[in-house]
Structure formats: structure tokens, C-alpha cells
Design an enzyme around this catalytic site. Structure first.
Site, short mmCIF file in Angstrom:
data_model
loop_
_atom_site.label_atom_id
_atom_site.label_comp_id
_atom_site.label_asym_id
_atom_site.label_seq_id
_atom_site.Cartn_x
_atom_site.Cartn_y
_atom_site.Cartn_z
N ASN A 148 0.81 -1.23 0.00
CA ASN A 148 0.00 0.00 0.00
C ASN A 148 0.84 1.28 0.00
O ASN A 148 0.38 2.32 -0.42
CB ASN A 148 -1.05 0.00 1.11
CG ASN A 148 -0.46 -0.19 2.48
OD1 ASN A 148 0.72 -0.52 2.63
ND2 ASN A 148 -1.27 0.00 3.50
N GLU A 247 5.34 -3.26 12.30
CA GLU A 247 4.34 -2.21 12.04
C GLU A 247 3.13 -2.92 11.46
O GLU A 247 3.11 -3.27 10.29
CB GLU A 247 4.89 -1.17 11.05
CG GLU A 247 6.14 -0.46 11.51
CD GLU A 247 5.88 0.59 12.56
OE1 GLU A 247 4.70 0.85 12.88
OE2 GLU A 247 6.85 1.15 13.09
N CYS A 281 -2.94 1.67 6.88
CA CYS A 281 -3.02 1.11 8.24
C CYS A 281 -3.48 2.16 9.24
O CYS A 281 -4.05 1.83 10.27
CB CYS A 281 -1.67 0.55 8.65
SG CYS A 281 -0.36 1.76 8.49
N GLU A 455 9.28 3.79 13.75
CA GLU A 455 10.02 4.15 12.54
C GLU A 455 9.96 5.67 12.36
O GLU A 455 8.97 6.30 12.73
CB GLU A 455 9.43 3.43 11.32
CG GLU A 455 9.68 1.93 11.41
CD GLU A 455 9.24 1.14 10.19
OE1 GLU A 455 8.33 1.60 9.47
OE2 GLU A 455 9.80 0.05 9.97
P1 NAD Z 1 0.31 -8.89 4.35
O1 NAD Z 1 0.66 -9.15 5.76
O2 NAD Z 1 -0.52 -9.87 3.63
O3 NAD Z 1 1.61 -8.72 3.47
C1 NAD Z 1 2.68 -7.89 3.87
C2 NAD Z 1 3.95 -8.52 3.40
O4 NAD Z 1 4.10 -9.77 4.03
C3 NAD Z 1 4.02 -8.76 1.90
O5 NAD Z 1 5.34 -8.50 1.46
C4 NAD Z 1 3.74 -10.25 1.79
O6 NAD Z 1 4.35 -10.83 0.68
C5 NAD Z 1 4.37 -10.76 3.06
N1 NAD Z 1 3.84 -12.04 3.54
C6 NAD Z 1 2.60 -12.55 3.36
N2 NAD Z 1 2.51 -13.75 3.97
C7 NAD Z 1 3.72 -14.00 4.53
C8 NAD Z 1 4.26 -15.07 5.29
N3 NAD Z 1 3.55 -16.16 5.59
N4 NAD Z 1 5.54 -14.99 5.71
C9 NAD Z 1 6.29 -13.91 5.42
N5 NAD Z 1 5.84 -12.86 4.69
C10 NAD Z 1 4.57 -12.91 4.25
O7 NAD Z 1 -0.32 -7.45 4.35
P2 NAD Z 1 -0.73 -6.60 3.09
O8 NAD Z 1 -2.08 -7.06 2.68
O9 NAD Z 1 0.34 -6.54 2.08
O10 NAD Z 1 -0.80 -5.12 3.73
C11 NAD Z 1 -1.88 -4.69 4.43
C12 NAD Z 1 -1.64 -4.78 5.90
O11 NAD Z 1 -0.46 -4.08 6.27
C13 NAD Z 1 -2.74 -4.14 6.69
O12 NAD Z 1 -3.09 -4.92 7.80
C14 NAD Z 1 -2.13 -2.81 7.13
O13 NAD Z 1 -2.72 -2.27 8.27
C15 NAD Z 1 -0.73 -3.19 7.34
N6 NAD Z 1 0.13 -2.01 7.24
C16 NAD Z 1 0.69 -1.55 8.39
C17 NAD Z 1 1.47 -0.41 8.36
C18 NAD Z 1 2.10 0.11 9.62
O14 NAD Z 1 3.00 0.91 9.51
N7 NAD Z 1 1.66 -0.31 10.78
C19 NAD Z 1 1.71 0.25 7.13
C20 NAD Z 1 1.12 -0.27 5.97
C21 NAD Z 1 0.33 -1.42 6.05
#
Ligand code: NAD
Length: 477
Positions: A148, A247, A281, A455
Site C-alpha cells: 500500500n 508495524e 493502516c 520508525e
Molecule cells: P500482508 O501481511 O498480507 O503482506 C505484507 C507482506 O508480508 C508482503 O510483502 C507479503 O508478501 C508478506 N507475507 C505474506 N505472507 C507472509 C508469510 N507467511 N511470511 C512472510 N511474509 C509474508 O499485508 P498486506 O495485505 O500486504 O498489507 C496490508 C496490511 O499491512 C494491513 O493490515 C495494514 O494495516 C498493514 N500495514 C501496516 C502499516 C504500519 O505501519 N503499521 C503500514 C502499511 C500497512
């Protein structure tokens, strides 16, 4: 030569066999990127470990100058990077430019912070002994980033790591590797050794994640993404006792009190809710509105939401782009339909949009209750859920009734109330009378199940530094 191949290293692309990256607005394939096997990633981790001592042995000014050169190149390629970001993640071009500036700001900030990683001396407990505390780089680090904010999540993690003298191996989301690879190419151009910052796209995130978390050389894992994956990574990282920065997801309350400037609150809600089509997020997941201003706020918000221009992010008129994939669209649809079935009322929107297969119409729902799934889970779409409340105590109770604790927002004209509510909100970040709080100068992060660590800001640098306590004895003449 297209915009992607004009910046990315040719080695990063693999037209015959690589992982396809698609434009979520059109479904069209943008490029095929090279992916790496676990064995290849293991090799890169060892190469990073071999290179990082020389990198750390350079002066802080040397590293700062390299980061500054990287920053200048990022800014010089602002338009191309913003376009790549829009093409692969769908956000409107104006938002991609804003993200690019945000991403670059971390490189500039940590170029400056590189020279301020001061240690300390401590008054000694005995004569003839001196105590000092050095700050030393953590070592070789790994990171996993989401789709995102495909530019900013790369720099927010790598810039402090590099400034501190660490090496970084990063796996971007499989949906958006192009922005990360473009930034990597510019880092190499800036003279940052290739082994010090490696972007490793993977078609098997679980395998790469497990490798990062269990690898004995990796000293720290930094992750931005969903809480579910964050928990899994924390569990895996326990096997080698790594430092971790997580995060994770949020469930931000956006509270509007009767004494607030309602026009300003609507303006703030438009940003906090509809930026990146609600895929943030820190996006306002629950809009808590006091009864006395409920109808006025809802009317004004719905009017603005209904007027949003939905379309391909490359169209300069577009304000709401597509959702990232079918799964995201289905989740938004499921949560909205369930809320309507449970007694919520649709004020505007409430369904798919004809701009394309992955577009959802900006929606405002009233009569949402805290026990509904739409208030418990991250919507991650352009749907504003409005929960009415009677008084301050009820607003705080509803706001805190979640396992998340990332961002929160409060609109009020009463200084005492602003202070009380700020103190009572169980969140890592509180914005009072503001709808946007991301900046490189302040610590970004959550509490509860929203994460560990911060961060940005000077605290973001400490995440990549270890304290070494040194006791010097035998100093008596
Ligand atoms: P996601 O957890 O599905 O994916 C994030 C990353 O994790 C991707 O690179 C994905 O390839 C990887 N991933 C997926 N499954 C994995 C596994 N089993 N092992 C290791 N890596 C794996 O999340 P998303 O759909 O890409 O992003 C949305 C989420 O991220 C939302 O929940 C959002 O709130 C959160 N987010 C948090 C912040 C923050 O700073 N707190 C910022 C942006 C997004």
C-alpha cells in the site's frame, strides 16, 4: 524503452519466466520481475554480512553523503517513481507524488541522523573506573514490506539501517516489487554498495519470511503488514532471538465531538478515510460522531464522498483508484454487506464501481455498532463506518475496544477535552484536529497488537543500533 526498464536494472527483470506484476486499474501486465530461490537469498544474506563491516567502518559522514546522493537521485526521478508506484499499486498520481516525497524524506532525515548516533558516559560507581555506552550497528537486517506504500516502506526501513551501519535485505510485496527495485537501482547509482541494500522479490513470501526469521546471520527483522503475518514472523524469529520491529494493522477511531469545527473534521475525515482508497493502516476505520452533530457531519461527509472521482490513478482527475486485488474487493464487499444486513444504513455508495473490475464506490454507512465485523476488522477500502456516541466516556470506551493500537484521531475545540482524550486513547499515535499524521520527524508505530518499535524520528535510528556498555578499569595513577 518504457518507464520501468528505464530505471530498473536489467537484471531485475525476467521477461521469459519471472513473476508477473499487474496494474490493478486495468489488469494489464506491467513487467515480469526476477525472483530468487531460498539458496540465492541465503547467498545475498552472506554477501551482506561480508560487506557490512566495511560499510560500518566508514565514517558516519561517508554514509550520510551516500544517503544524501540517494535522496537527490530519488528527487531527480520523482515523476518516474510516482508513475511506477501508481501503475503497480493503483493510487492516484497526486498521492503517489506525495508518497514519493514522504519516502524521500526518510532518506534525507536519516542522512542527517547518521552523524548524531551519540553514545554516552555515565558517572562511575567507583574511583579508577569509567563507564561509557557506545551505539553500534545491529548487523545484517531483513525486512518485509506491504503493497500500500511501496516506496515509503522501503526507505522508512532501509535508510535508518544504512545510516546506522547495517546492511539490509528486503522482500517487497509480490504485488508491488517495481517501486522497490527502482529505489534499489538508484541506491546503486548513488554509490551504495549493492550488497548493503538488496531487494529480493519472491513468489513464495512464506518461504522467504521463514528464511529471514530463522537465518543465524540476520540480527533483526523489520516487518510492515498484517497482524496475522506479524505474529507468525515473531514466532519464527524467536528461534534465533532476533530484534524485531513490527508495524502491523490498525483499527483507527476518528472521534468528532459536538464542540469541534465540523468543517475541519469533515476535511480531516476525507483524508484519514479516503486516502489510497482507504487502504492505509492509519486509515480511519471507525468514525465516532457525537449525537448532536451526527446528521450535519454525515450529510457533509456523504456529499464529499459521493463527489469523489473514481478511476485509473494515471488520470489526473482521479481521486479514488482501484483496490489492490479481488480478495481486497471481496473483503470490503463482505464487511459492507454484513453491516447493512446487521442494521447499518447506507447514505451513499455501497457497491462495486463501473470504472473497472477492482473498483469500489466511496461509501458512507451510519448506524454502525462496535460489535459489527466492520468495526472490529480493518476495512481497507473506501467505506466510512459511522458509530454515534453520547458522551466523552462512551467515545473513549468504544475507541479503545480493540486489540489494535496504531493511529487515532480526535476533533474537539475544547483544550481540556483534547488533553484528556489524548491521554486516555490507547494508541501509539494521536492526531488532534488533524487528519494526516505521517512525517519523518516523528515516531511512527503502534501498541497492543499493532506492533513493536518505531520508525522515523531519532527513535527510528535507535531501532538499528545496539548499546554496548564499556567498563574501563585500572585508571588510578
Ligand atoms: P500482508 O501481511 O498480507 O503482506 C505484507 C507482506 O508480508 C508482503 O510483502 C507479503 O508478501 C508478506 N507475507 C505474506 N505472507 C507472509 C508469510 N507467511 N511470511 C512472510 N511474509 C509474508 O499485508 P498486506 O495485505 O500486504 O498489507 C496490508 C496490511 O499491512 C494491513 O493490515 C495494514 O494495516 C498493514 N500495514 C501496516 C502499516 C504500519 O505501519 N503499521 C503500514 C502499511 C500497512
Amino acid at each position: 524503452m518504457n518507464i520501468i526498464s528505464s530505471i530498473l536494472s536489467p537484471d531485475a527483470l525476467d521477461d521469459s519466466g519471472g513473476m508477473a506484476v499487474a496494474n490493478p486499474a486495468t489488469g494489464e501486465e506491467l513487467a515480469r520481475v526476477r525472483t530468487y530461490t531460498a539458496q540465492e537469498v541465503d547467498g545475498m544474506i552472506h554477501a551482506a554480512e561480508a560487506a557490512r563491516r566495511d560499510w560500518a567502518a566508514e565514517t558516519a559522514k561517508f554514509r550520510a553523503d551516500k544517503l544524501r546522493d540517494w535522496f537527490n537521485l530519488i528527487i531527480a526521478h520523482r515523476e518516474q517513481l510516482a508513475e511506477i508506484c501508481t501503475l503497480e499499486c493503483g493510487k492516484p498520481l497526486a498521492e503517489a507524488r506525495a508518497e514519493l516525497d514522504y519516502a524521500a524524506s526518510f532518506v534525507e532525515w536519516f542522512a542527517e541522523e547518521a552523524r548524531r548516533a551519540y553514545g554516552e558516559t555515565i558517572p562511575s560507581f567507583a574511583a579508577g573506573k569509567e563507564i561509557l555506552v557506545r551505539k553500534e550497528p545491529v548487523g545484517t537486517c531483513a525486512a518485509i514490506t506491504p503493497w500500500n506504500f511501496p516506496l515509503a516502506m522501503i526507505t522508512r526501513k532501509s535508510a535508518p539501517a544504512l545510516a546506522a551501519g547495517c546492511a539490509m535485505v528486503m522482500k517487497p510485496s509480490e504485488a508491488t516489487p517495481l517501486s522497490a527495485l527502482a529505489l534499489e537501482a538508484l541506491a546503486v547509482k548513488a554509490g551504495i554498495p549493492a550488497a548493503i541494500l538488496r531487494i529480493v522479490p519472491s513468489a513464495d513470501p512464506a518461504e522467504t519470511g521463514r528464511l529471514f526469521c530463522t537465518h543465524p546471520v540476520i540480527r533483526k527483522i523489520s516487518f510492515t503488514g498484517s497482524t496475522a503475518v506479524g505474529k507468525l514472523l515473531l514466532e519464527q524469529a524467536g528461534s534465533t532471538v532476533k530484534k524485531a520491529c513490527m508495524e502491523l494493522g490498525g483499527n483507527a477511531p476518528f472521534i468528532v465531538f459536538e464542540d469541534a469545527d465540523i468543517d475541519a473534521a469533515v476535511e480531516g475525515a476525507m483524508i484519514a478515510k479516503f486516502r489510497n482508497a482507504g487502504q492505509a493502516c492509519i486509515g480511519a476505520n471507525r468514525l465516532l460522531v457525537q449525537q448532536g452533530v451526527h446528521d450535519r457531519f454525515v450529510g457533509a461527509l456523504a456529499e464529499r464522498a459521493a463527489a469523489l472521482k473514481v478511476g485509473n490513478g494515471m488520470d489526473p482527475e482521479s481521486q479514488i483508484g482501484p483496490l489492490i486485488n479481488d480478495r481486497a474487493l471481496e473483503k470490503v464487499e463482505r464487511l459492507t454487506d454484513a453491516a447493512l444486513g446487521d442494521g447499518a444504513t447506507r447514505v451513499c455508495g455501497g457497491g462495486r464501481h463501473n470504472a473497472g473490475a477492482q473498483f469500489y464506490t466511496p461509501t458512507v454507512l451510519t448506524g454502525v455498532r462496535q460489535d459489527m465485523a466492520i468495526a472490529q476488522q480493518e476495512i481497507f477500502g473506501p467505506v466510512a463506518s459511522i458509530i454515534p456516541f453520547a458522551d466523552e466516556a462512551e467515545a473513549i470506551r468504544i475507541a479503545n475496544d480493540t486489540r489494535s493500537g496504531l493511529a487515532s484521531y480526535c476533533y474537539t475545540g475544547d483544550l481540556g477535552r483534547a488533553w484528556r482524550v489524548m491521554g486516555a486513547l490507547e494508541y501509539g499515535m494521536v492526531a488532534i484536529n488533524e487528519g494526516l499524521l505521517g512525517t519523518e520527524v516523528a515516531p511512527f508505530g503502534g501498541i497492543k497488537e499493532s506492533g513493536i518499535g518505531r520508525e522515523g524520528s531519532r527513535h527510528g535510528m535507535d531501532e538499528y543500533l545496539e548499546l554496548k556498555y564499556v567498563l574501563m578499569g585500572g585508571l588510578r595513577g
